[in-house]
Design an enzyme around this catalytic site. Sequence first.
Site, mmCIF file in Angstrom:
data_model
loop_
_atom_site.group_PDB
_atom_site.id
_atom_site.type_symbol
_atom_site.label_atom_id
_atom_site.label_comp_id
_atom_site.label_asym_id
_atom_site.label_seq_id
_atom_site.Cartn_x
_atom_site.Cartn_y
_atom_site.Cartn_z
ATOM 1 N N SER A 104 1.480 3.707 1.669
ATOM 2 C CA SER A 104 2.482 4.079 2.906
ATOM 3 C C SER A 104 3.656 3.300 3.171
ATOM 4 C CB SER A 104 1.568 4.478 4.073
ATOM 5 O OG SER A 104 1.116 3.135 4.491
ATOM 6 N N LYS A 105 3.608 1.983 2.594
ATOM 7 C CA LYS A 105 4.622 1.083 2.995
ATOM 8 C C LYS A 105 6.082 1.287 2.498
ATOM 9 C CE LYS A 105 1.597 -1.582 5.344
ATOM 10 N NZ LYS A 105 0.376 -0.792 5.130
ATOM 11 N N GLN A 106 6.964 0.356 2.941
ATOM 12 C CA GLN A 106 8.429 0.701 2.809
ATOM 13 C C GLN A 106 8.602 0.357 1.268
ATOM 14 O OE1 GLN A 106 7.137 -1.295 5.096
ATOM 15 N NE2 GLN A 106 8.196 -1.243 7.079
ATOM 16 N N GLN B 94 0.677 -1.076 -0.037
ATOM 17 C CA GLN B 94 0.068 -0.068 -0.185
ATOM 18 C C GLN B 94 0.893 1.210 -0.037
ATOM 19 O OE1 GLN B 94 -0.506 2.053 2.987
ATOM 20 N NE2 GLN B 94 -2.272 3.383 1.982
#
Length: 451
Positions: free
Chosen positions: A234-236, A232
């Site tokens: 916002s993920k790394q 998603q």
Amino acid sequence: MTNNNRGRRQFLGQLTAVTLAGMIPSPLLAFSGNSSSLAALGGRPVRPAPKTWPKWPYVDDRMVEEVVKTTKSGIWSRIQARTNGNVATFEQRFAALLGAKYSLGTGSGTQALAICVAALGIGPGDEVITSPYTDFGTISAIITNRALPVMADLDPASYQLDPADVERKITPATKAIMPVHMMGLPADMDRIMAIAAKHKLKVIEDACQGVLATHRGRTLGSIGELGCFSFQASKQIACGEGGAIICNDAALMDACFTVHNHGTDKAGKHVTIGPKYRMNEFEAAVLLGQLPTVVERFKLRNRNADYLTEKLKGFKGLVPQKKYAGTESGSYYNYAMSYKKEHFNNATRAQFLKALAAEGIAMSGYIPRGMHREPWVDYLVEQPDYKKMYSPARLQAFREAARQLPGCDQVCDEMVAMHGCGTLIAGTADMDDVVKAIMKVYDHRDKLAAL
């Protein structure tokens, strides 16, 4: 200035240093003693507005080129290029990156978890033990398969599942444990795996926040039977939505493929029931563009997180997330701490966060309520299908136990979190700003009640 005045000032300075040393650990003394008033009350902020953090999600020319190339190819679905398209290529590279034999791309982390539950044959009448402190996708993945999501309490220092409570929640209907590696740090996997072995349970790792983090030489997601990840925005590693599963069992990976491909196996036979949870070629293109540099950012996050933890060591007002034995690295989706208001003149967390934000450092309380405090619990036990699958006594016990998770309540009350993906790839001077802002607010803690 007379010698007497100079001696008096030197003495007072020494006295102040001794007093501060009794309250503030030595690594923080250099950041304390800020005479400027709080920015929220008209003072100059520690980090003025022109100073920015690295943008997130991460974008570079390589990623753009991958998307353009995919657009021009006209191959946009994985079924158009099953073995050599973007999705298949990403699966191979992602598995290798994490030291797993197999990987499967999915449309989201939630989908990845739901696929794993189904592939393990868990369904109506079964129970899965998981964390109440998580994205609702964790819970939804279990409900999607009409199993019962039993929530165990947390260790309030680590924000992870408390293995002792996990074991207390096991019933004859329990089929799996789904630990959530909260903030990208490993849960207590030594004890969780021992409990699973003792009770013959499967382990599905919700590593949606934990890509690349390691525990005793193994990446998160590769310790249990199956591991799940989220991509998603916002993920790394991010592509808007998207997810993946890893495992080391070929038959189990084939079962996951069949579930995610609406029940159709790799041979094209319609053999079972399943949704369409496939990753598309555009998502994989964005992910492939990031892989060459993802380890570099991972290492930088760990270096900055370790720096912050060292600087805050011994400070009683903010206590960084506890790490379990065996933790070698974290993914740091968030850098998280417990706010101890008694060390800030009992100022509320909201007052502390408001003061910190005015200094140019954004943090939040993250998850405001554990999943056990959300209305889905009451909704679920009233559903006709759940009333058919579970006895009235079991549903009543489930509802009552769900409300009694004091460790999770404590975490929800104390948590302060700084988004790690972009913030923790900044420089050391930026990390110093974080510490300076915290200590400035601490120095002026008697003023927080005015906010």
